[in-house]
Design an enzyme around this catalytic site. Structure first.
Site, PDB file in Angstrom:
ATOM      1  N   CYS A 139     -12.734  23.759  15.304  1.00 18.47           N
ATOM      2  CA  CYS A 139     -13.398  24.334  14.124  1.00 18.47           C
ATOM      3  C   CYS A 139     -13.452  25.849  14.296  1.00 18.47           C
ATOM      4  CB  CYS A 139     -14.807  23.763  13.985  1.00 18.47           C
ATOM      5  SG  CYS A 139     -15.671  24.443  12.555  1.00 18.47           S
TER       6      CYS A 139
ATOM      7  N   HIS B 226      -3.526  20.293   9.041  1.00 13.77           N
ATOM      8  CA  HIS B 226      -3.704  20.958   7.737  1.00 13.77           C
ATOM      9  C   HIS B 226      -2.475  20.761   6.869  1.00 13.77           C
ATOM     10  CE1 HIS B 226      -7.411  23.129   8.734  1.00 13.77           C
ATOM     11  NE2 HIS B 226      -6.938  23.041   9.970  1.00 13.77           N
TER      12      HIS B 226
ATOM     13  N   CYS C 233     -13.067  27.336   5.507  1.00 13.78           N
ATOM     14  CA  CYS C 233     -12.605  26.594   6.684  1.00 13.78           C
ATOM     15  C   CYS C 233     -11.815  27.579   7.551  1.00 13.78           C
ATOM     16  CB  CYS C 233     -11.735  25.415   6.253  1.00 13.78           C
ATOM     17  SG  CYS C 233     -11.047  24.487   7.640  1.00 13.78           S
TER      18      CYS C 233
HETATM   19  N1  LIG Z   1     -12.842  19.140   8.856  1.00  7.00           N
HETATM   20  C1  LIG Z   1     -12.130  19.612  10.005  1.00  7.00           C
HETATM   21  C2  LIG Z   1     -13.048  20.145  11.082  1.00  7.00           C
HETATM   22  C3  LIG Z   1     -13.847  21.368  10.691  1.00  7.00           C
HETATM   23  C4  LIG Z   1     -12.976  22.615  10.444  1.00  7.00           C
HETATM   24  C5  LIG Z   1     -13.828  23.812  10.130  1.00  7.00           C
HETATM   25  N2  LIG Z   1     -14.598  23.807   8.966  1.00  7.00           N
HETATM   26  C6  LIG Z   1     -13.189  25.157  10.447  1.00  7.00           C
HETATM   27  O1  LIG Z   1     -13.838  26.161  10.144  1.00  7.00           O
HETATM   28  O2  LIG Z   1     -12.134  25.217  11.048  1.00  7.00           O
HETATM   29  C7  LIG Z   1     -11.283  18.470  10.591  1.00  7.00           C
HETATM   30  O3  LIG Z   1     -11.650  17.299  10.473  1.00  7.00           O
HETATM   31  O4  LIG Z   1     -10.251  18.755  11.197  1.00  7.00           O
END
Ligand SMILES: N[C@@H](CCC[C@H](N)C(=O)O)C(=O)O
Length: 266
Positions: A73, A151, A209
């Protein structure tokens, strides 16, 4: 039992932080779900555990609002930098953090004893490739990027036309991504300026994110839209991403803020 926590946010991506050196939590998956709920819990995008490590200064574990654990994260890693410095856990301004996707180095930008920004060496982006989402999906093409977590970046001409609550969950569960995926929509506004909105795996729409901003910058460079350095502009704030291209480390710089301290009984 009473547990002290701190609510923090980075570019509007808010998590509940617990120092597990003092409060070890046996069931973080369940607590992430209960505490993240806006009306009956504390309200957050998830739960972050700060701990010790034999390999680094501190460790990080991150749980999404649905209780699933992620490997990395970006926004939480900056917030941990602020937390460990301002709560006196370290005096270092270069801090190493043990995550499920390897050890990351945080460089704290300190002004008058406060950490107002953090630069994170996010490591080398991996598995960068175009994907064909196939027929029957609202979008056909995207760029897959791993920032330790998965991603999918989709470029659009007009962000206003993206129906994120509808298409986000469909793409999160696309069969090309058996572990589910974080979905970013990106619109290049100008050289070095990219507007991005995100549907996060396990948390839904968030205001920002960090790893998603990194993936967006990588996809923008990979497709020759925006090489080098870029500002990724999200609903909750902007992150500056520096990346020299494939095989090199990526650096993310942005803010970290405390929202409030609290105590919760479990
Ligand atoms: N939802 C993501 C984990 C969290 C990522 C975050 N908000 C960031 O800032 O990088 C996952 O499940 O990979």
């Amino acid at each position: 039992m009473k547990i002290e926590f701190t609510k923090m946010q980075g570019a509007g991506n808010d998590y509940i932080y617990v120092n597990t050196l003092i409060y070890p939590l046996p069931n973080p998956e369940e607590l992430a779900v209960a505490w993240s709920r806006p009306h009956t819990g504390i309200g957050s995008d998830g739960l972050v555990l700060i701990g010790s490590s034999g390999k680094a200064d501190f460790s990080m574990r991150i749980f999404n609002a649905d209780g699933s654990e992620a490997k990395m994260c970006g926004n939480a890693s900056r917030c941990i930098g602020k937390y460990v410095y301002e709560y006196g856990l370290t005096r270092k301004t270069e801090v190493t953090l043990d995550t499920l996707s390897g050890i990351k180095t945080l460089r704290l930008h300190v002004e008058d004893g406060k950490v107002d920004a953090v630069t994170v060496d996010m490591g080398i982006p991996a598995e960068i490739h175009p994907v064909d989402l196939g027929e029957g999906y609202p979008y056909r093409e995207g760029i897959a990027v791993s920032m330790g977590n998965p991603h999918l970046v989709i470029f659009v001409d007009d962000m206003e036309q993206v129906d994120l609550p509808r298409v986000g969950p469909v793409l999160e569960h696309h069969p090309l991504f058996p572990d589910r995926v974080n979905v970013e929509f990106a619109q290049v506004l100008a050289p070095g300026r990219v507007r991005m909105r995100v549907w996060e795996r396990g948390s839904g729409i968030t205001m920002a994110c960090g790893t998603g901003a990194c993936a967006t910058a990588v996809a923008s460079a990979y497709t020759h839209r925006c090489p080098g350095e870029s500002d990724i502009i999200m609903d909750g704030g902007t992150l500056r991403i520096r990346w020299a291209g494939e095989g090199t480390h990526l650096f993310m710089t942005g803010p970290a803020e405390k929202v409030f301290d609290g105590v919760i009984t479990v």
